[in-house]
Design a protein around this motif. Structure first.
Motif, PDB file in Angstrom:
ATOM      1  N   GLY A 126       0.812  -1.221   0.000  1.00 39.71           N
ATOM      2  CA  GLY A 126       0.000   0.000   0.000  1.00 39.71           C
ATOM      3  C   GLY A 126       0.841   1.264   0.000  1.00 39.71           C
ATOM      4  O   GLY A 126       0.360   2.339   0.359  1.00 39.71           O
ATOM      5  N   LYS A 127       2.099   1.142  -0.437  1.00 35.49           N
ATOM      6  CA  LYS A 127       3.014   2.293  -0.404  1.00 35.49           C
ATOM      7  C   LYS A 127       2.545   3.386  -1.381  1.00 35.49           C
ATOM      8  O   LYS A 127       2.502   4.557  -1.016  1.00 35.49           O
ATOM      9  CB  LYS A 127       4.445   1.830  -0.733  1.00 35.49           C
ATOM     10  N   LEU A 130      -0.392   5.333  -0.126  1.00 33.04           N
ATOM     11  CA  LEU A 130      -0.030   6.318   0.903  1.00 33.04           C
ATOM     12  C   LEU A 130       0.681   7.521   0.281  1.00 33.04           C
ATOM     13  O   LEU A 130       0.379   8.678   0.618  1.00 33.04           O
ATOM     14  CB  LEU A 130       0.856   5.673   1.979  1.00 33.04           C
ATOM     15  N   ILE A 131       1.622   7.252  -0.633  1.00 33.38           N
ATOM     16  CA  ILE A 131       2.362   8.367  -1.252  1.00 33.38           C
ATOM     17  C   ILE A 131       1.391   9.275  -2.007  1.00 33.38           C
ATOM     18  O   ILE A 131       1.460  10.512  -1.884  1.00 33.38           O
ATOM     19  CB  ILE A 131       3.463   7.829  -2.199  1.00 33.38           C
ATOM     20  N   ASN A 132       0.481   8.694  -2.767  1.00 35.12           N
ATOM     21  CA  ASN A 132      -0.484   9.502  -3.510  1.00 35.12           C
ATOM     22  C   ASN A 132      -1.340  10.335  -2.552  1.00 35.12           C
ATOM     23  O   ASN A 132      -1.648  11.493  -2.831  1.00 35.12           O
ATOM     24  CB  ASN A 132      -1.389   8.614  -4.371  1.00 35.12           C
ATOM     25  N   GLY A 168       9.599  -0.985  -3.993  1.00 30.75           N
ATOM     26  CA  GLY A 168       9.047  -2.006  -3.095  1.00 30.75           C
ATOM     27  C   GLY A 168       9.907  -3.254  -3.182  1.00 30.75           C
ATOM     28  O   GLY A 168       9.964  -3.889  -4.219  1.00 30.75           O
ATOM     29  N   ILE A 169      10.630  -3.552  -2.123  1.00 28.47           N
ATOM     30  CA  ILE A 169      11.557  -4.694  -2.217  1.00 28.47           C
ATOM     31  C   ILE A 169      11.279  -5.763  -1.166  1.00 28.47           C
ATOM     32  O   ILE A 169      10.771  -5.489  -0.097  1.00 28.47           O
ATOM     33  CB  ILE A 169      13.042  -4.270  -2.091  1.00 28.47           C
ATOM     34  N   LEU A 170      11.669  -6.959  -1.537  1.00 30.43           N
ATOM     35  CA  LEU A 170      11.766  -8.043  -0.561  1.00 30.43           C
ATOM     36  C   LEU A 170      13.247  -8.349  -0.432  1.00 30.43           C
ATOM     37  O   LEU A 170      14.063  -7.830  -1.180  1.00 30.43           O
ATOM     38  CB  LEU A 170      11.015  -9.260  -1.067  1.00 30.43           C
TER      39      LEU A 170
END
Ligand code: G4P
Length: 305
Positions: A126-127, A130-132, A168-170
């Protein structure tokens, strides 16, 4: 469960994150409220004691509310950490995060320059949403745009806060097998990189143990199935996931169960609790030790030859 999902650019992104951290005033780390431990980035975990950190427990509308509160209390034992549980209420989400940013802003920084807040989170947490919400406009996803080669971008939110967005990383290795399953259930790991039946069996076993009332509701019965297979077969028959001859199609019903979890149809469920973690971490350490011993033994044998 073998997972093959860590493309090269993620490794690079993780190194880049480490190198920029020194210039960052604050970290906003998005966690999936249903798996706050497993969705934590180990790099951030190492550094969170030195930088103020806001842990945003995203998708809390899908998580078990009591456990979300437990997780918040757990994280806030660390002095530099503040937490927020957010849902799809975009306006509230943005206001609360900005309020905390101001509160946590280092005193020496206020009124001298803009605060740099690095924002991180695993894929699908959901990054972007949130940024938007913070920017008040649609911002291109970092790392997903060919034009953005550095893998990071700065987004000015207002006179006080600039966001430093990271892809977005794992991480390269998930040592805790339980975390691997939980990440797969949540959708953070692409479905093509995992065996959906393995994942659904794990989820079924967990639901039977931790959320029996949800299982009864799901199957519309008062009697719990005996085990994970019985649960999947009962659900398969209920949802019409059948092969020719009337046998349950396990692959199909596995996808159905995982999707119903992701969309909240099973109810508000969290996949881990703070109390579960110490035992899991101890087991991971034990497995690491055993592997180390096996490696040493192998090396010694080779030397002898
Ligand atoms: P990412 O950048 O971290 O990869 O995630 P992104 O914001 O794209 O969000 C991934 C999905 O999660 C989106 O749904 C988004 O709407 C949903 N989401 C984000 N925050 C929340 C939340 O707090 N609660 C719930 N329930 N969902 C949330 P999608 O189906 O992939 O896209 P769309 O339906 O929004 O188009």
């Amino acid at each position: 469960m073998p997972i093959h999902w860590y493309p090269g650019h993620m490794n690079k992104a993780s190194h880049e994150m480490k190198s920029v951290l020194k210039d960052v005033d604050l970290i906003i780390e998005l966690l999936d409220a249903r798996l706050p431990f497993s969705s934590q980035n180990p790099t951030i975990k190492e550094l969170s004691t030195t930088k103020p950190c806001i842990k945003v427990l995203s998708k809390s509308d899908l998580a078990d509310p009591a456990l979300t509160r437990d997780w918040q209390a757990h994280f806030e034992q660390e002095e530099s950490v503040k937490t927020l549980a957010t849902n799809l209420d975009i306006k509230h989400k943005a206001e609360s995060v900005l309020h905390l940013c101001q509160k946590l802003s280092p005193k020496t920084l206020r009124s001298t320059r803009t605060m740099i807040a690095m924002i991180t989170g695993i894929p699908n947490v959901g990054k972007s949403t949130l940024i938007n919400a913070l920017a008040g406009r649609k911002v291109a996803k970092t790392g997903n745009e060919p034009a953005i080669t550095k893998g990071q971008q700065r987004i000015k939110i207002n006179e006080e806060v600039t966001l430093l967005d990271t892809p977005g990383i794992l991480w390269p290795k998930i040592h805790n097998e339980n975390s691997g399953y939980r990440l797969a259930i949540s959708g953070a790991i692409k479905d093509t990189a995992m065996n959906v039946e393995d994942v659904a069996f794990y989820l079924s076993g967990y639901l039977l143990k931790q959320y029996p009332e949800c299982v009864n509701q799901l199957l519309d019965t008062k009697t719990l199935p005996n085990d994970d297979l019985a649960l999947l077969e009962a659900l398969g028959r209920k949802r019409g996931c059948l092969r020719r001859g009337g046998q349950v199609d396990l692959e199909k019903v596995s996808s159905v169960l995982v999707n119903e979890f992701r969309t909240g149809k099973l109810g508000r469920i969290s996949l881990e609790t703070p109390r579960m973690i110490p035992a899991e971490e101890a087991q991971v350490e034990q497995l690491k030790e055993e592997k180390k011993r096996r490696d040493e033994l192998r090396k010694a044998k080779r030397k002898k030859k």
